[in-house]
Enzyme design. Structure first.
Site, PDB file in Angstrom:
ATOM      1  N   GLU A  35       0.869  -1.166   0.000  1.00  0.00           N
ATOM      2  CA  GLU A  35       0.000   0.000   0.000  1.00  0.00           C
ATOM      3  C   GLU A  35       0.911   1.222   0.000  1.00  0.00           C
ATOM      4  OE1 GLU A  35      -2.253   0.856   3.544  1.00  0.00           O
ATOM      5  OE2 GLU A  35      -3.468   2.366   2.525  1.00  0.00           O
ATOM      6  N   ARG A 262       5.312 -12.299   9.951  1.00  0.00           N
ATOM      7  CA  ARG A 262       6.170 -11.149   9.701  1.00  0.00           C
ATOM      8  C   ARG A 262       7.429 -11.287  10.542  1.00  0.00           C
ATOM      9  NH1 ARG A 262       3.296  -5.995  12.171  1.00  0.00           N
ATOM     10  NH2 ARG A 262       5.368  -5.209  11.788  1.00  0.00           N
ATOM     11  N   LYS A 272       4.822   0.336   9.436  1.00  0.00           N
ATOM     12  CA  LYS A 272       4.758   1.633   8.761  1.00  0.00           C
ATOM     13  C   LYS A 272       4.125   2.700   9.640  1.00  0.00           C
ATOM     14  CE  LYS A 272       3.125   0.109   4.724  1.00  0.00           C
ATOM     15  NZ  LYS A 272       2.579   0.126   3.351  1.00  0.00           N
TER      16      LYS A 272
END
Length: 560
Positions: A35, A262, A272
RNA sequence: UGGCCUAUGGUGUAAUUGGCAACACAGCUGGUUUUGGUCCAGUCGUUCUAGGUUCGAGUCCUAGUAGGCCAACCA
């Protein structure tokens, strides 16, 4: 070359299994779907290397697809930065895609769902809908709008699209199951009204599709065979499949979503949202601050793409929680930099040494090798003179046998130069040593072949000639957080663990060969560490970043 | 109180799919070295618990325990 037994991670096993069960390698296609709402970080490197690595392994195309369904957060700046980072890591995408390319198709499919009675327009507030959603242990209740007519839904959705409604007043929902044990299946929102400018579609749309409605269908449109994402999307898989079921043509390939854990890196945050917070609160100078775990930060810090790829390779892919020690990342950057970095000398915390028996005004240019790891790197010349700088840490008036450096009455080798002996030192009124007086052995010159030059002295010091030294700004970095896992404390915010000493700016004294150094150049300051030239650097004022220190067994011994 | 996922040395990941638990990092010992770097040799240490299936279980089954995730008009 013997073929080593290949060990595969569980994702590769899945692909191999599919290949065994009927997929051909022609069917394989992957995607990396960021994104564009922030910069890529080291965690993304795992996903990038996984997807593009699979592409390389099977000679399959990999799309770079921007998941740009939320115009409130997404910007072109991020698109550009992401492309730059992926390229820098060394990967080539097949085609550049945007979820927004599929807005029309998604819209058409949504109309179909409405016509099949599988989607409806809800006019309730988000608060009310949240209440109706129930809890993980209690089923939800149906919306009063759930059973209105197809015509009504069609008309309502049209009005949403035409901009007749304010943001937050109407949504399109999939009609699934308000009592599902999976909260995501309780009539998830497919579209919301957003009167925002989109970085690509501008004001063409004022309804925007949600992630779940968009992602799987985008995979399907692109005929992506395997859609890999992180574990927090595991529950989304059921929805992913449900949405796919509504539009799938059985003759076409059906994408499958699989999830992996992750990677968490110690002493930093890999998120982020949190990185953005560091930027916005000016804890760091920007997304590419060398202390950041972003790829752009690591790049500016002096990390090489190879070292990051090797790191990612060794940490692997799995499904369990993990906390990878940054020292492993540091190992990989040292490993690569050791092979490629020219060795130079620089003194970062200087004390002056006067060689009392060396002729005043004389300058000798000494040969020194550029890289002992690489014989083709050649040699260069460095100036030697009566006054030099050495590190303060490299001198003690008195020390035991374990101290291999300079002490009063003791000898050391000056790297590529002479053997010197400390005779005396002078101090200021506070007792700080301001100058060390030494004598040198004129016959001990490195490489001269004399008996004296071959003498073994225990210590070798780096040094620079005072008269020739270049002054440069040197930025020394330490971990950004004092805690190894700053964002996992239930009772404390990660911002409480920020290391106040993560940046130290000093003036270093460097050998003159560095005068033409350009941003991005990497060197090893001998005995200190790896450094690179920062983009802030100019011909008037050199600026170096410390990438990572050398392994320091002396420091380890001392701390015992 | 529900659902989903996970559990292998200090850390991360493997284990030819049920057949002698290994690789890297870290640690420790020593050697080489004009970088206390690099390099080389050696060494330490591992299958969450309890049952079960099996000639044989890290792998399969059951239960337990521990951790993570799930109730944004974010992705």
């Amino acid at each position: 070359m013997s073929e080593a037994v290949e060990s595969l991670n569980f994702i590769e096993h899945i692909v191999e299994e599919d290949l065994k069960n009927g997929y051909s390698t022609q069917d394989l296609r992957f995607r990396f779907p960021p994104e564009p709402n922030g910069y890529l970080h080291i965690g993304h490197a795992s996903s990038i290397c996984l997807n593009f690595g699979l592409g390389l392994r099977y000679n399959a195309p990999v799309n770079l697809r921007f998941d740009d369904t939320n115009p409130a957060k997404e910007e072109q700046e991020y698109v550009d930065a992401i492309k730059k980072d992926v390229e820098w890591l060394g990967f080539k995408w097949d085609t550049e895609r945007y979820a927004s390319d599929y807005f029309q198709q998604l819209y058409d499919w949504a109309i179909e769902l409405i016509k099949q009675g599988k989607a409806y327009v809800d006019e309730q507030s988000s608060e009310v809908m949240a209440e109706q959603k129930g809890t993980p242990t209690q089923p939800g209740t149906n919306s009063p709008f759930r059973d209105r007519s197809i015509e009504e839904n069609l008309a309502g959705f049209q009005k949403m699209k035409d901009g007749e409604f304010d943001e937050g007043t109407h949504v399109l929902r999939a009609k699934i199951d308000m009592s599902s044990s999976n909260m995501l299946m309780r009539d998830p929102i497919m579209y919301r009204v957003l009167h925002k400018v989109h970085h690509r579609t501008n004001t063409d749309w004022c309804i925007y599709p949600m992630y779940d409605w968009t992602h799987g269908e985008s995979d399907y449109i692109e005929q992506v065979s395997h859609s890999f994402c992180t574990l927090e999307f595991a529950m989304h898989r059921e929805l992913y499949d449900w949405f796919l079921d509504q539009v799938i043509d059985v003759k076409k390939l059906r994408p499958k979503q699989r999830e992996f854990a992750r990677r968490n890196l110690s002493h930093t945050v890999v998120s982020k949202r949190k990185l953005l917070q560091l930027v916005e609160q000016n804890v760091v100078t920007g997304w590419d601050d060398p202390r950041m775990s972003t790829l752009s930060g690591l790049r500016r810090r002096g990390y090489t793409p190879e070292s990051i790829r090797n790191f990612v390779e060794t940490i692997g892919i799995a499904k369990r929680d993990n906390l990878i020690d940054v020292s492993l990342l540091e190992f990989h950057v040292r490993e690569h930099l050791n092979k490629i970095s020219p060795r130079v000398m620089g003194v970062l915390d200087p004390v002056k040494v006067v060689i009392t028996n060396y002729p005043e005004g004389e300058v000798e240019w000494l040969d020194t090798e550029n890289n002992p790891e690489d014989s083709s790197a050649g040699t260069r010349q460095i100036p030697f003179s009566r006054e030099i700088y050495i590190e303060k840490d490299d001198f003690k008036e008195e020390a035991n046998r374990k101290f291999f450096r300079l002490k009063l009455g003791g000898e050391v080798r000056l790297k590529s130069g002479y053997i010197i002996k400390a005779e005396s030192c002078t101090k200021d009124t506070d007792g700080n040593i301001t100058e060390i007086q030494c004598t040198y052995d004129p016959k001990s010159k490195s490489g001269s072949g004399t008996e004296e030059s071959l003498r073994k002295v225990k210590g070798t010091l780096h040094w620079v000639s005072v008269a020739h030294a270049l002054q440069a700004e040197v930025r020394l970095y330490d971990r950004l957080f004092t805690d190894e896992s700053p964002d996992t404390h239930k009772d404390k915010d990660f911002m409480e663990f920020i290391n106040p000493d993560s940046l130290k700016v000093i003036t270093g004294f460097l050998e003159p060969s560095l005068s033409g150094a350009k941003p991005g150049d990497r060197v090893q300051f001998q005995r200190l560490g790896y450094f690179c030239v920062d983009p802030d650097s100019t011909t008037e004022k050199l600026v170096f970043n410390k990438t990572v220190g050398l392994r320091d067994t002396w420091a380890k011994l001392q701390s015992k």
